[in-house]
Design a protein around this motif. Sequence first.
Motif, mmCIF file in Angstrom:
data_model
loop_
_atom_site.group_PDB
_atom_site.id
_atom_site.type_symbol
_atom_site.label_atom_id
_atom_site.label_comp_id
_atom_site.label_asym_id
_atom_site.label_seq_id
_atom_site.Cartn_x
_atom_site.Cartn_y
_atom_site.Cartn_z
ATOM 1 N N TYR A 256 14.167 -3.098 -78.146
ATOM 2 C CA TYR A 256 14.169 -1.829 -78.889
ATOM 3 C C TYR A 256 15.320 -0.986 -78.368
ATOM 4 O O TYR A 256 15.493 -0.841 -77.151
ATOM 5 N N SER B 239 15.408 2.008 -88.263
ATOM 6 C CA SER B 239 14.505 3.056 -88.744
ATOM 7 C C SER B 239 15.115 4.420 -88.455
ATOM 8 O O SER B 239 15.907 4.574 -87.521
ATOM 9 N N ASN B 240 14.753 5.380 -89.253
ATOM 10 C CA ASN B 240 15.282 6.730 -89.093
ATOM 11 C C ASN B 240 14.930 7.288 -87.730
ATOM 12 O O ASN B 240 13.781 7.213 -87.300
ATOM 13 N N ALA B 241 15.890 7.847 -87.062
ATOM 14 C CA ALA B 241 15.687 8.385 -85.721
ATOM 15 C C ALA B 241 14.863 9.648 -85.709
ATOM 16 O O ALA B 241 14.238 9.981 -84.728
ATOM 17 N N ASN B 242 14.837 10.368 -86.812
ATOM 18 C CA ASN B 242 14.134 11.652 -86.842
ATOM 19 C C ASN B 242 12.676 11.527 -87.254
ATOM 20 O O ASN B 242 11.991 12.522 -87.387
ATOM 21 N N THR C 6 13.501 2.639 -93.702
ATOM 22 C CA THR C 6 13.865 1.500 -92.862
ATOM 23 C C THR C 6 14.769 0.521 -93.613
ATOM 24 O O THR C 6 14.837 0.544 -94.840
ATOM 25 N N THR D 156 27.498 2.482 -81.240
ATOM 26 C CA THR D 156 26.184 3.125 -81.325
ATOM 27 C C THR D 156 25.749 3.134 -82.784
ATOM 28 O O THR D 156 26.531 2.849 -83.690
ATOM 29 N N PRO E 193 16.886 2.861 -78.910
ATOM 30 C CA PRO E 193 16.824 4.163 -79.566
ATOM 31 C C PRO E 193 18.175 4.520 -80.176
ATOM 32 O O PRO E 193 19.214 4.002 -79.753
ATOM 33 N N ALA E 194 18.156 5.383 -81.153
ATOM 34 C CA ALA E 194 19.382 5.848 -81.797
ATOM 35 C C ALA E 194 20.376 6.341 -80.745
ATOM 36 O O ALA E 194 19.978 6.904 -79.723
ATOM 37 N N HIS E 195 21.640 6.087 -80.984
ATOM 38 C CA HIS E 195 22.772 6.543 -80.175
ATOM 39 C C HIS E 195 22.914 5.831 -78.826
ATOM 40 O O HIS E 195 23.750 6.233 -78.014
ATOM 41 N N LYS F 125 20.596 5.210 -86.054
ATOM 42 C CA LYS F 125 19.203 4.814 -86.313
ATOM 43 C C LYS F 125 18.623 4.102 -85.097
ATOM 44 O O LYS F 125 19.354 3.532 -84.292
ATOM 45 N N ASN F 126 17.299 4.129 -84.991
ATOM 46 C CA ASN F 126 16.600 3.305 -84.018
ATOM 47 C C ASN F 126 16.734 1.861 -84.471
ATOM 48 O O ASN F 126 16.783 1.593 -85.677
#
Length: 116
Positions: free
Chosen positions: A87, A109-112, A38, A55, A89-91, A58-59
């Motif tokens: 919030y 934060s990492n999207a995965n 993060t 975009t 989400p990624a992209h 990452k989240n």
Amino acid sequence: MAATITNPNTTYSDRLKNLIEYPETGILSKIFVKDDHTQQNLFCLASGTVLEEHTSAKNATVMVLEGEGSLTLNGEKIDLTPGVLVYMPAHAPHALEASTNLAFWLILSNANQQAE
């Protein structure tokens, strides 16, 4: 490059008011802390600043601290005022405009990452 306030291995305490400062124009970004998963940033935007649609890989979570503006997220306009929490989400395509000086906390934060 943004200034880094602290690191993941150090405790830190202060008042948000002491960290918020507005540039005459544009954006002042301060990385609060960053690790492998993060990154937390304080963003301070001068009144009238516009971030064109973009975009992120990452989240993102945005918490508005001061000021007013608007966030367009997936084509939907969200009024930004103190206390608003968003919030993304990624992209997800998003754009931002500061109507007044605007400060917000951004957590990336990492999207995965999977919730456990």
